[in-house]
Design a protein around this motif. Sequence first.
Motif, PDB file in Angstrom:
ATOM      1  N   LEU A   3       0.824  -1.211   0.000  1.00  0.00           N
ATOM      2  CA  LEU A   3       0.000   0.000   0.000  1.00  0.00           C
ATOM      3  C   LEU A   3       0.858   1.261   0.000  1.00  0.00           C
ATOM      4  O   LEU A   3       0.575   2.227  -0.716  1.00  0.00           O
TER       5      LEU A   3
ATOM      6  N   HIS B 125      -0.091  13.073   3.274  1.00  0.00           N
ATOM      7  CA  HIS B 125      -0.291  12.985   4.719  1.00  0.00           C
ATOM      8  C   HIS B 125      -1.644  13.580   5.096  1.00  0.00           C
ATOM      9  O   HIS B 125      -2.394  13.004   5.898  1.00  0.00           O
TER      10      HIS B 125
ATOM     11  N   VAL C 276      -5.110   4.417  -3.897  1.00  0.00           N
ATOM     12  CA  VAL C 276      -5.058   3.437  -2.808  1.00  0.00           C
ATOM     13  C   VAL C 276      -6.222   2.467  -2.887  1.00  0.00           C
ATOM     14  O   VAL C 276      -6.085   1.306  -2.515  1.00  0.00           O
TER      15      VAL C 276
ATOM     16  N   ASP D  17      -7.052  -2.897   6.588  1.00  0.00           N
ATOM     17  CA  ASP D  17      -5.593  -2.778   6.592  1.00  0.00           C
ATOM     18  C   ASP D  17      -5.161  -1.401   6.110  1.00  0.00           C
ATOM     19  O   ASP D  17      -4.209  -0.817   6.639  1.00  0.00           O
ATOM     20  N   LEU D  18      -5.853  -0.932   5.110  1.00  0.00           N
ATOM     21  CA  LEU D  18      -5.519   0.384   4.581  1.00  0.00           C
ATOM     22  C   LEU D  18      -5.678   1.457   5.644  1.00  0.00           C
ATOM     23  O   LEU D  18      -4.801   2.312   5.831  1.00  0.00           O
ATOM     24  N   HIS D  19      -6.806   1.423   6.360  1.00  0.00           N
ATOM     25  CA  HIS D  19      -6.997   2.401   7.439  1.00  0.00           C
ATOM     26  C   HIS D  19      -5.866   2.321   8.454  1.00  0.00           C
ATOM     27  O   HIS D  19      -5.314   3.329   8.893  1.00  0.00           O
TER      28      HIS D  19
ATOM     29  N   THR E  72      -2.811   1.082   8.054  1.00  0.00           N
ATOM     30  CA  THR E  72      -1.534   1.519   7.485  1.00  0.00           C
ATOM     31  C   THR E  72      -1.484   3.036   7.351  1.00  0.00           C
ATOM     32  O   THR E  72      -0.446   3.672   7.632  1.00  0.00           O
ATOM     33  N   ALA E  73      -2.593   3.620   6.933  1.00  0.00           N
ATOM     34  CA  ALA E  73      -2.616   5.073   6.708  1.00  0.00           C
ATOM     35  C   ALA E  73      -2.324   5.826   7.999  1.00  0.00           C
ATOM     36  O   ALA E  73      -1.755   6.923   7.965  1.00  0.00           O
TER      37      ALA E  73
ATOM     38  N   TRP F  42       1.242   6.863   8.463  1.00  0.00           N
ATOM     39  CA  TRP F  42       1.873   7.761   7.501  1.00  0.00           C
ATOM     40  C   TRP F  42       2.008   9.183   8.043  1.00  0.00           C
ATOM     41  O   TRP F  42       1.306   9.590   8.919  1.00  0.00           O
TER      42      TRP F  42
END
Lengths: 188, 188
Positions: A145, A182, B149, B180-182, B184-185, B188
């Motif tokens: 990702l 971000h 994404v 997972d995306l949430h 992982t984000a 960042w």
Amino acid sequence: MGRWPGGTQERLQEAAIELFTERGYERTTVAEIATRAGLTERTFYNHFADKREVLFPGQDRFIAEIREAVTAAPPKQSPLDAVLTAFTAGSNWFDQRRKAAQRRRNLLDAHAELRERERAKAAALGEAIACALRARGLSDPAATLTAAVSVAAHQLAAARWLADPRRGTLGHHLRAAFEDLHHTARTW
Amino acid sequence: MGRWPGGTQERLQEAAIELFTERGYERTTVAEIATRAGLTERTFYNHFADKREVLFPGQDRFIAEIREAVTAAPPKQSPLDAVLTAFTAGSNWFDQRRKAAQRRRNLLDAHAELRERERAKAAALGEAIACALRARGLSDPAATLTAAVSVAAHQLAAARWLADPRRGTLGHHLRAAFEDLHHTARTW
DNA sequence: ACGTTGATTGCAGAATCTGTAATCACTACT
DNA sequence: AGTAGTGATTACAGATTCTGCAATCAACGT
């Protein structure tokens, strides 16, 4: 090195860009490109895997350099920062070739067949970054990702860099794009 | 409708998958595909723009449906949720074709030329989603990044769906990937 | 019976890309 | 000088992809 005038690949690339711009990609044959470069069709295929590749010189090397730069970035850096510094490291090279990049972009935008190749290259870049991030210890799916958004941010930065009337550096636009990233990620 | 036996495209696709699996993509000619389907080479090109397209049936319609579903999602939903519900809406269709999807994936993995086309399709999907998100009022660069994404998460979900020994639904893996995306984000 | 329609076919041909072997110009060595 | 070696370029044949155009075929409606 042979006795033939050097810079064969460069001459083929130059001839290709000229002809593609004059008549369009489809209406230009490989034989015509080679002839304008003072060479033969067969020689063209000795230097490029296919007709499209002439517009993507050094792309594979670029990908390899990004991979190495990501791997070699300070371990303390976050994955996203590692990618950003890797992108920024070689951005001067592009700043010095803005005009050529602009002509190239016009060609890509005009021909779907060329955009397809560009997208494949972008995907390859993403996979290389994901690989490098895993080498840094990042686990999937975060590596995949993060690589994907990095490539997207890079494309965003490149587009703005070319469109920017104030001629800001690519490095500047890269930092701005990652800042946008971000900000956007916080809304997810 | 003509008098010829129906399902021409399906027969061509079936023949193509068989031959690609037997001899590989490059070692199979369009004429051979057409012959196995009881047709001629020229008819193949009446149904598919080129040799690769035979492995991407209905892809354009899929992209159009996702675009419409994103546009039509409840305005209260976040952009990411809108895309997730759009993806989930038609995921049953894939669940019923898991085996065919698996064979198709094996072919794509084995031939770079086919992966290039797949990546182009993925990019087209991303652009369509970005367009739909902008229609929902989301502004750039958020629309572009969110679309990127989303496509990455979709690919992740599809990969896990095919690899899952427990045969979970695609919808399940989509929700997991976006989760997972949430996660992982947030890093960042 | 007749024309229309839509799908399929036949054929010619341009263009892409590959394999193979020959040729060329230079280099290094004697 | 003479000679072998090296690497790039070239010539040539050929398979394959893809397109344009006209003809054919089988249904369908009138």
